[in-house]
Motif scaffolding. Structure first.
Motif, mmCIF file in Angstrom:
data_model
loop_
_atom_site.group_PDB
_atom_site.id
_atom_site.type_symbol
_atom_site.label_atom_id
_atom_site.label_comp_id
_atom_site.label_asym_id
_atom_site.label_seq_id
_atom_site.Cartn_x
_atom_site.Cartn_y
_atom_site.Cartn_z
ATOM 1 N N PHE A 201 16.735 95.121 30.097
ATOM 2 C CA PHE A 201 15.897 94.194 29.356
ATOM 3 C C PHE A 201 14.847 94.282 30.576
ATOM 4 C CE2 PHE A 201 19.819 93.913 27.771
ATOM 5 C CZ PHE A 201 19.866 93.349 25.762
ATOM 6 N N ALA A 202 13.019 94.046 30.238
ATOM 7 C CA ALA A 202 12.687 93.375 30.980
ATOM 8 C C ALA A 202 10.653 92.680 30.476
ATOM 9 C CB ALA A 202 11.584 95.304 31.640
ATOM 10 N N ARG A 203 10.218 92.299 31.057
ATOM 11 C CA ARG A 203 8.561 92.323 30.703
ATOM 12 C C ARG A 203 8.342 92.696 31.231
ATOM 13 N NH1 ARG A 203 6.470 86.035 31.389
ATOM 14 N NH2 ARG A 203 4.601 86.783 31.057
ATOM 15 N N PHE A 204 6.943 93.714 30.898
ATOM 16 C CA PHE A 204 6.064 93.792 31.317
ATOM 17 C C PHE A 204 4.832 93.453 30.559
ATOM 18 C CE2 PHE A 204 9.333 97.208 30.213
ATOM 19 C CZ PHE A 204 8.768 98.119 31.261
ATOM 20 N N ASP A 205 3.428 93.330 32.481
ATOM 21 C CA ASP A 205 2.720 93.269 31.838
ATOM 22 C C ASP A 205 1.178 93.748 31.153
ATOM 23 O OD1 ASP A 205 1.390 94.305 33.582
ATOM 24 O OD2 ASP A 205 1.218 93.573 35.533
ATOM 25 N N GLU A 206 -0.260 93.457 31.293
ATOM 26 C CA GLU A 206 -0.742 93.850 30.560
ATOM 27 C C GLU A 206 -1.392 95.357 30.913
ATOM 28 O OE1 GLU A 206 -2.746 91.266 33.026
ATOM 29 O OE2 GLU A 206 -1.448 91.174 31.691
ATOM 30 N N ASP A 207 -1.278 96.075 32.189
ATOM 31 C CA ASP A 207 -0.913 96.933 32.713
ATOM 32 C C ASP A 207 0.537 98.225 33.170
ATOM 33 O OD1 ASP A 207 -3.766 96.632 33.544
ATOM 34 O OD2 ASP A 207 -2.609 94.988 35.119
ATOM 35 N N GLY A 208 1.487 97.626 32.053
ATOM 36 C CA GLY A 208 2.929 98.515 32.025
ATOM 37 C C GLY A 208 3.074 98.443 33.078
ATOM 38 N N GLN A 209 3.350 96.989 34.200
ATOM 39 C CA GLN A 209 4.152 96.637 35.717
ATOM 40 C C GLN A 209 5.083 95.872 35.251
ATOM 41 O OE1 GLN A 209 3.077 98.618 38.688
ATOM 42 N NE2 GLN A 209 1.904 99.858 36.623
ATOM 43 N N VAL A 210 5.973 96.142 35.588
ATOM 44 C CA VAL A 210 7.338 95.083 35.448
ATOM 45 C C VAL A 210 7.620 93.399 35.893
ATOM 46 C CG1 VAL A 210 10.042 94.862 35.575
ATOM 47 C CG2 VAL A 210 9.267 97.079 35.598
ATOM 48 N N VAL A 211 7.573 92.801 35.089
ATOM 49 C CA VAL A 211 7.341 91.851 35.900
ATOM 50 C C VAL A 211 8.262 90.410 36.321
ATOM 51 C CG1 VAL A 211 6.585 88.730 34.966
ATOM 52 C CG2 VAL A 211 5.278 91.026 34.628
ATOM 53 N N PHE A 212 9.415 90.853 34.982
ATOM 54 C CA PHE A 212 10.959 90.654 35.150
ATOM 55 C C PHE A 212 11.952 91.847 35.174
ATOM 56 C CE2 PHE A 212 14.658 89.180 32.558
ATOM 57 C CZ PHE A 212 15.307 88.520 33.165
ATOM 58 N N LYS A 213 12.839 92.296 35.506
ATOM 59 C CA LYS A 213 14.285 92.440 34.473
ATOM 60 C C LYS A 213 15.144 92.257 34.836
ATOM 61 C CE LYS A 213 15.910 95.982 38.109
ATOM 62 N NZ LYS A 213 17.145 95.548 37.434
ATOM 63 N N ALA A 214 15.988 92.842 34.146
ATOM 64 C CA ALA A 214 17.373 92.054 34.048
ATOM 65 C C ALA A 214 18.499 93.093 33.452
ATOM 66 C CB ALA A 214 17.820 91.390 33.741
ATOM 67 N N GLU A 215 19.520 93.714 33.499
ATOM 68 C CA GLU A 215 20.286 94.737 33.034
ATOM 69 C C GLU A 215 21.579 94.441 32.395
ATOM 70 O OE1 GLU A 215 17.753 96.439 34.988
ATOM 71 O OE2 GLU A 215 19.379 96.308 36.317
ATOM 72 N N ILE A 216 22.819 94.992 31.438
ATOM 73 C CA ILE A 216 23.904 93.980 31.231
ATOM 74 C C ILE A 216 24.898 94.829 31.398
ATOM 75 C CG2 ILE A 216 25.442 94.214 29.319
ATOM 76 C CD1 ILE A 216 23.350 92.888 27.607
ATOM 77 N N GLY A 217 25.352 95.299 32.752
ATOM 78 C CA GLY A 217 26.069 96.326 33.202
ATOM 79 C C GLY A 217 27.724 96.495 32.474
ATOM 80 N N ALA A 218 28.327 95.464 32.905
ATOM 81 C CA ALA A 218 29.827 95.679 32.947
ATOM 82 C C ALA A 218 29.698 95.102 31.710
ATOM 83 C CB ALA A 218 30.849 94.799 33.704
ATOM 84 N N VAL A 219 30.597 95.874 29.958
ATOM 85 C CA VAL A 219 30.469 95.659 29.493
ATOM 86 C C VAL A 219 31.829 95.997 28.840
ATOM 87 C CG1 VAL A 219 30.015 95.500 26.887
ATOM 88 C CG2 VAL A 219 28.105 96.018 28.354
ATOM 89 N N THR A 220 32.984 94.785 27.871
ATOM 90 C CA THR A 220 34.060 94.641 27.588
ATOM 91 C C THR A 220 34.210 93.956 26.688
ATOM 92 O OG1 THR A 220 35.511 92.997 28.636
ATOM 93 C CG2 THR A 220 35.256 94.390 30.278
ATOM 94 N N SER A 221 35.727 94.395 25.807
ATOM 95 C CA SER A 221 35.690 93.427 24.384
ATOM 96 C C SER A 221 35.853 91.955 24.068
ATOM 97 C CB SER A 221 37.059 94.093 23.950
ATOM 98 O OG SER A 221 38.149 93.850 24.609
ATOM 99 N N GLY A 222 35.493 91.203 25.690
ATOM 100 C CA GLY A 222 35.527 89.755 26.130
ATOM 101 C C GLY A 222 35.284 89.464 26.740
ATOM 102 N N ALA A 223 34.204 90.462 27.645
ATOM 103 C CA ALA A 223 33.111 89.608 28.150
ATOM 104 C C ALA A 223 31.987 90.760 29.167
ATOM 105 C CB ALA A 223 33.628 89.446 29.706
ATOM 106 N N CYS A 224 30.816 90.836 29.109
ATOM 107 C CA CYS A 224 30.000 91.402 29.886
ATOM 108 C C CYS A 224 28.991 90.750 31.263
ATOM 109 C CB CYS A 224 28.341 92.018 29.009
ATOM 110 S SG CYS A 224 27.556 90.315 28.167
#
Length: 291
Positions: A201-224
């Motif tokens: 996931f990310a937010r890009f500015d009008e020039d296509g540069q990343v302002v904020f980013k994060a990922e959901i790494g580990a994913v199981t049936s009960g938690a991420c």
């Protein structure tokens, strides 16, 4: 003199590499604490216990009655799961004999501290020890922070725009560049994998540069587990991370798992305050030893 019952129990406890027939028992141990065990559980749930597919061995510690009680994932990271003092000592001895093959030790703080105390003489020195990293989780959307409507899933064609932010985050967090060694091929493959899975996931500015980013790494049936949270330096101090995290949290709860977690360095006071405002609460602590 006959040995006491504790000595007999120690003698009967065993440690070995787990194999496919051990899968059900392994998952039972992992599911005892879905939040703390998310990193290891996501690998085992996806590929089982085959070392080639798992990216390392899974060691198991069996008590005197033959029950599997503790695990240690031995791959690029060494990670303890549900390990009491006897299991930690057994895993430490196995790791000492094998020699260090991992780039870090990560796991519940108390058990990992004991493990490192047993290994430091043969494996040390560490490049850095982070002795207390609060483990946070939540099951609800942010109540006090509105999600950033500009945060969205990263598209496959945007990997080149995202990569510099990922490299900057990794270098800031770990202290070395992910481009070292193979030129970043494995790291870029992991970034591409998360984008393809819809977990970047990310937010890009009008020039296509990343302002904020994060990922959901580990994913199981009960938690991420959320990872790789980063705000471009020129945008810091404006609470962008709070709104961004609120948005990622909503995506995670809606599409991924009923419990969302992350862990953070205890010295990162700003990040910890931001996560509290989003609604995360401390449920444990990790420790990391970096080589």
């Amino acid at each position: 003199m006959l040995p006491g019952p504790f000595a007999v129990a120690r003698a009967l406890a065993t440690t070995r590499v787990l194999e496919s027939p051990d899968l059900a028992d392994t998952l039972e141990v992992l599911h005892r604490d879905p939040v703390a065990n998310a990193f290891v559980a996501t690998r085992v749930e996806a590929v089982g216990l085959d070392p080639w597919r798992l990216g390392g061995e899974m060691w198991g510690w069996f008590d005197a009655d033959g029950r599997l009680e503790s695990l240690c994932y031995a791959g690029a990271n060494l990670v303890l799961v549900n390990a009491g003092p006897e299991a930690v000592r057994a895993f430490a001895e196995r790791a000492r004999r094998q020699g260090r093959r991992c780039s870090s030790i990560v796991g519940p703080a108390e058990a990992t501290a004991t493990l490192w105390a047993l290994l430091e003489r043969s494996w040390g020195p560490a490049r850095e020890v982070r002795a207390h990293q609060p483990l946070l989780s939540t099951t609800t959307s942010a109540a006090e922070v509105a999600p950033d409507p500009l945060v969205r899933r990263v598209r496959r064609i945007e990997i080149d725009a995202l990569m510099p932010a990922c490299v900057a985050m990794f270098t800031e967090e770990v202290g070395i560049s992910p481009l070292a060694g193979d030129g970043g091929l494995l790291y870029q493959a992991r970034v591409a994998e998360l984008i393809g899975a819809g977990r970047s996931f990310a937010r890009f500015d009008e020039d296509g540069q990343v302002v904020f980013k994060a990922e959901i790494g580990a994913v199981t049936s009960g938690a991420c587990q959320i990872q790789g949270v980063w705000v471009a330096p020129e945008h810091r101090g404006r609470r962008i991370s709070e709104a961004g995290m609120a948005a990622v949290l909503d995506f995670a709860l809606a599409d991924v798992a009923p419990v969302v977690s992350l862990y953070v360095n205890d010295y990162n006071v700003r990040a910890r305050a931001a996560y509290r405002r989003v609604g995360f609460r401390e449920v444990g602590a990790f420790m990391s030893v970096l080589f």
